[in-house]
Scaffold this active site. Sequence first.
Site, PDB file in Angstrom:
ATOM      1  N   CYS A 170       8.398  -1.469 -27.538  1.00 15.67           N
ATOM      2  CA  CYS A 170       9.030  -2.338 -26.538  1.00 15.67           C
ATOM      3  C   CYS A 170       8.091  -3.376 -25.949  1.00 15.67           C
ATOM      4  O   CYS A 170       8.526  -4.390 -25.437  1.00 15.67           O
ATOM      5  CB  CYS A 170       9.603  -1.473 -25.430  1.00 15.67           C
ATOM      6  SG  CYS A 170       8.376  -0.378 -24.732  1.00 15.67           S
ATOM      7  N   GLU A 222      13.833   1.747 -17.825  1.00 10.46           N
ATOM      8  CA  GLU A 222      12.748   1.233 -18.677  1.00 10.46           C
ATOM      9  C   GLU A 222      13.420   0.628 -19.902  1.00 10.46           C
ATOM     10  O   GLU A 222      13.767   1.337 -20.842  1.00 10.46           O
ATOM     11  CB  GLU A 222      11.802   2.373 -19.081  1.00 10.46           C
ATOM     12  CG  GLU A 222      11.160   3.112 -17.909  1.00 10.46           C
ATOM     13  CD  GLU A 222      10.127   2.276 -17.173  1.00 10.46           C
ATOM     14  OE1 GLU A 222       9.634   1.285 -17.738  1.00 10.46           O
ATOM     15  OE2 GLU A 222       9.829   2.615 -16.005  1.00 10.46           O
TER      16      GLU A 222
END
Length: 540
Positions: free
Chosen positions: A269, A235
Site C-alpha cells: 500500500c 488503514e
Amino acid sequence: MQNAIKISDFQTTMGVNLPELQFTPLDDIPKRVSITRQAFLEHKTRDVEFRLIQLRKLYWAIKDYGEQIVEACTQDLNKPVFETETAEIGYLLNEIVFTTRSLHTWVKDERAPDIEFMFKFTSPRIRKDPLGCVLVIGAFNFPFQLTLGPVIGAIAAGNTVVIKPSEATPRSAALMQKIIERLDPSCYQVIQGAIPETQALLTERWDQIFFTGSANVGRIVSKAAAPHLTPVILELGGINPAIVSKNANPRLVARRMLWGKVFNAGQLCTSQNYLLVEKPLLSSVVDEFKKAYKEFYPNGAKGSTDFSRIVSKDHFQRLRSMLEHTHGKIVMGGTMDEDELFIEPTVVQVNSIDDSMCSQESFGPFIPILSVDSLDEAIELANGLMSTPLNLHPFGNKAEVEHILRSTRSGGASCNDGALHIPTLPFGGVGESGHGAYRGRASFDVWVHRRPITSSPSWLEPILSVRYPPYAGKLSGYRAIGLLKPDFDRSGRKLSIGWIPFILTLGGGSVKAGAFRGTVVALLCFICQALARRYPGLRI
Ligand SMILES: NC(=O)c1ccc[n+]([C@@H]2O[C@H](COP(=O)([O-])OP(=O)(O)OC[C@H]3O[C@@H](n4cnc5c(N)ncnc54)[C@H](O)[C@@H]3O)[C@@H](O)[C@H]2O)c1
Ligand SMILES: CC1=C(/C=C/C(C)=C/C=C/C(C)=C/C=C/C=C(C)/C=C/C=C(C)/C=C/C=C(\C)C=O)C(C)(C)CCC1
C-alpha cells in the site's frame, strides 16, 4: 492463490503441515463475540502482567510457527522467504519485543500538562484506559503483519480482541487462528470467513473497529459502525504519486521505485502508483529501470524465487485490464501468465494522467511514467488525481522536496525513496487513504482512551467553593484571575509585553490582575506551609 471455498485438508509441502481454513458458522459469531465482551467486563485484561504474558505467548507462537508462516505465505502469495522473514515474522517479533519492553512506561498515568496553579492540588493526570472489546479486520497482502500488528497494540492496551483475517490468503488465515489459540481464548478469538461472516461481525457492538483494506469496504465498515457510534480506524490504500525532479539521481530513482514494485509484487500500500518525471530526466530514468531490473533479476522475475505472485484471479484480471486499456508504450516487461498469476514488473510510458495505468490504484508491479514540464505541473496533476494518498515519493534536492511537501497532503512521505516506512513511526492515512495511525508507540495509543482524572482534596473546599451559588459578587473575582489576557490585538498581530510588566503581572495581563494573582499564590503557599507544620506526615 487458493480459492477460499476450495480448501483441501492438511497440506504438506517440503514436510510442513498447514491447517485447513474453515469458515466460522454464522450462528456461532454472536456467542463468540459475547465471550470476549464478557471477559473485558470481568476486567481480565486490565492487569498489565496479564497483557505481558499474552504478548510473550504471542511472540513464542509466531517463533514456533515460523516455518509454517513461511510456507503459508509461499502457498498464498508465493512470497519470497526473505520477504516473509523480514516483513511478516521479523516485523511482528520486533514489534512485540519493543512493546513488552515499553509497556510499563506507556501504561503509567501521565502528568497533565497546562494546568493552572489552583488546579494543581487536584492531582490532574491522564490514565490510559482500554477501549473494551474490539474488532480487527485484516488485509491479504501482508496477511500476518497487517492482521496481528494491530492486535499487538490492542492486547498491550488491555482490550479483548476479535480478529478477522482476510479469506484471500486462506493458509495464512488458518495459521493465524492456531497462533491466537495459544493465548487466553476468553479474551482473543479468531472469526474466519468472507463477506457474510464479516457482515455478521459488523452488526455487533464494538468499542473500536480497526480495518485494513480498500476504501470501498472501508465505507461499508464505517456505515456499519455508525449506529453504535463505534470509532473506526481505517488503514486504506492510495494512488501514491512519485514526483521526480530533473535534479534527482536517475539510478537511485529507478532502483528505489523498482524495489517498491517488486516487494510482494507491488502489492504494497505504501509503494508509488505512478511517476511524474521532469522531461530532461525521463530517458535516463527509463534506462536505469531496465538496468536495475537486470540487476535484481538477472534471469527475469518469472524464474526467480524472489518474486511474488498476484493473490487471486480477480486481482490478476483487474491488473491485466489496466494494462490492456493503456494508451501508453510498454518500455520494460509486459509479460504475464494467468495460470501462474504472474505479472512481470512493467514500465509504461504514458501520455496522460487519466491513463488506465495511473487513474486507479494498481496494487501490482506496474510502473507508469508520465513526463512533465515542471515540478509545479507535477504537483497539480498529483493533487488532481487523489489529493490525500497514503504515501508520497518526492525525488530531488532538499529545496525541491520541501516545496513538494508543502504543496501536497499524504498519510506519510518517503522522500527520495520507495515504500520505506520505519516500523516504530506512526503509520496511517489521511482523508481518502484513511484515518488513525499505529505502529510503535502509536499502536498502544490508538487503542486507549486517554481518561482525564482529578481528585479534589477536602482541604481545597474553601477555594473550590467560589463556584457555588449564590454567585453575587463572584464574577469580578473570576474576571480578575480566571480570564487569560490575550497577547494579540484585533488585527491578529502578536503584542510584546516586555520584561517588567511580565514580571509584575506574573506572566501577563494587567498589573492589577497580576498583583491579585500574586496575592492568591502567596496565600496558598502560606496555607500549605501552615498545614505542613501542623501535620508533619501530610502529603499535599
Ligand atoms: N493502509 C494500509 O495499511 C493498507 C495495507 C494493505 C492494504 N491496503 C489496501 O487494501 C486494499 C487491498 O486489500 P484487500 O483486497 O485485502 O482489501 P479488501 O477491502 O477487499 O478486504 C479487506 C477485508 O475486508 C473484508 N471484506 C471484503 N469485502 C467486504 C464486504 N463487502 N463487507 C465486509 N467485509 C468485506 C475482507 O474479508 C478482508 O478481511 C488496497 O486498496 C490496499 O491499498 C491498505
Ligand atoms: C549491517 C550488518 C550486517 C547485515 C545486516 C543485514 C543484511 C540486514 C538486513 C536487513 C533487512 C533487509 C531488513 C528488512 C526489513 C524489512 C521490513 C521491516 C519490511 C517491512 C515492511 C512493511 C512494514 C510493509 C508494510 C506494508 C503495508 C503497510 C501495506 O501494504 C551483518 C549481519 C552482515 C554484519 C553486521 C553488520
